[in-house]
Structure formats: C-alpha cells, structure tokens
Scaffold this motif. Structure first.
Motif, PDB file in Angstrom:
ATOM      1  N   ARG A 138      73.760  -6.149  -3.296  1.00 13.45           N
ATOM      2  CA  ARG A 138      72.474  -5.542  -3.339  1.00 13.45           C
ATOM      3  C   ARG A 138      72.513  -4.004  -3.575  1.00 13.45           C
ATOM      4  N   VAL A 139      73.478  -3.568  -3.285  1.00  9.76           N
ATOM      5  CA  VAL A 139      73.507  -2.046  -3.379  1.00  9.76           C
ATOM      6  C   VAL A 139      74.372  -1.572  -4.672  1.00  9.76           C
ATOM      7  N   SER A 192      73.173   1.758   5.623  1.00  7.59           N
ATOM      8  CA  SER A 192      72.077   2.094   5.760  1.00  7.59           C
ATOM      9  C   SER A 192      72.012   3.776   5.451  1.00  7.59           C
ATOM     10  N   GLY A 211      72.963   3.021   1.837  1.00  4.47           N
ATOM     11  CA  GLY A 211      71.861   2.034   1.519  1.00  4.47           C
ATOM     12  C   GLY A 211      71.447   2.393   0.043  1.00  4.47           C
ATOM     13  N   ARG A 261      64.760  -1.444  -6.641  1.00  5.06           N
ATOM     14  CA  ARG A 261      65.681  -2.560  -6.772  1.00  5.06           C
ATOM     15  C   ARG A 261      65.221  -3.786  -6.854  1.00  5.06           C
ATOM     16  N   ARG A 289      65.821   1.575  -2.546  1.00  8.09           N
ATOM     17  CA  ARG A 289      65.332   0.210  -2.208  1.00  8.09           C
ATOM     18  C   ARG A 289      64.253  -0.504  -2.998  1.00  8.09           C
ATOM     19  N   ASP A 330      66.534  -6.911  -5.061  1.00  9.57           N
ATOM     20  CA  ASP A 330      67.388  -7.467  -4.174  1.00  9.57           C
ATOM     21  C   ASP A 330      67.312  -8.918  -4.352  1.00  9.57           C
TER      22      ASP A 330
END
Length: 170
Positions: free
Chosen positions: A156-157, A89, A93, A168, A165, A170
């Motif tokens: 994811r990252v 995070s 994140g 992106r 986020r 995901d």
C-alpha cells in the motif's frame, strides 16, 4: 545484522538505528569523490541553466518541508520503538522509510541546491541506490515481525518517495 541463508531462519532483531549507520557510511564514502571533483573544478560545475534565486527558493522549500518531516519521523520512532507496533500513519503513512526519505528527497537536495553545483545532484540517486540495497535487512525483520500486516503495508505504501494517500491507488 546477519541474515541467515536459511529462508526459514528468523532475522536478528534490529535496534532503533536500523541500517542507518551503514547507510550514512555508504553515502559519505560516495560523497567524497563528488566533493573532490567540485573542489578541483568549482566554477565549471555551477548550475547555470536555472537562475540562482530559483535554486535558493526551491532549496529553502525542500528544507522547510524536510526538517519537520524528519522530526516527525524521529519522534514517532523514538516514542514507539520497542512497543511491537508497526508505524503506518502520519509520515509513515506517506512512505515506509520516512527518516531515510527526508534525507534523500528533501534535506540533501535542498542543501545541494543552495550550494549550486550540479555534481552534487548525483548524491541523492547514490543515496537511494545504497538504501535500496541496505534496507532489505530492515524489511526482512519487519516482515518476520509483523508478517501479513507488514506485507499489506508494503503493498500500500511506497518505500521512499512520499505519496499522499489520495494520490495512491490502494
């Protein structure tokens, strides 16, 4: 840290500095020729296509973003290292390697724009290339330690370039 050629072997534990010292050495060695070239041809390599005030503004903005980004990443690492928890995070994140990212994406480009010599703009790609090579050690350890949690985080990252986020898929 030595990784065995045996794929089932557990990677050696890493310390809080990770591959940082090796990476800094690679980047410093790569920067030396750029400094020499700039010293030999100082006026020739100045950035003339962009007005100097624009370079200064963009350079300052990059530094104003990069310093807090680095401080936050270091703070999380300092407080959490050794607690067997994967940081996912905050700045972790946005990218998996925010300490390295702060240097590649914000701090070094910011300083280089303030300097105003285009030859130094070759340094961030060199830093990125050496990171991608060296960071395999850290990522192997993270995957061995956190297994599926790290694999999901890695999917994811992004590794280095911070992406919020909401941008992106995901």
């Amino acid at each position: 840290m030595n990784l065995s050629t045996n794929r089932n072997a557990e990677p050696a534990p890493i310390n809080r500095w990770g591959i940082g010292p090796k990476w800094v050495l690679c980047c410093a060695l790569g920067a030396v020729p750029l400094f020499i070239i700039n010293a030999v041809w100082p006026g020739v390599l100045e950035i003339h296509l962009v007005p100097r005030p624009a370079l200064l503004i963009v350079g300052c903005v990059l530094l104003l973003v990069g310093v807090p980004f680095l401080v936050m990443a270091l703070w999380v690492l300092h407080r959490g290292f050794g607690h067997d928890k994967l940081f996912t995070s905050g700045v972790y994140g946005l990218c998996r390697h925010p300490i390295y990212a702060s240097w590649i994406v914000f701090l070094v480009p910011g300083v280089l724009l303030l300097v105003g010599s285009w030859i130094f703009l070759l340094l961030p790609p060199l830093m990125y290339a050496s990171l991608r090579f060296l960071v395999r050690e850290e990522e192997a350890w993270l995957e061995a330690t956190f297994q599926d949690e790290y694999r999901a985080y890695r999917r994811r990252v992004p590794a280095v370039f911070p992406v919020p986020r909401f941008w992106r898929r995901d």
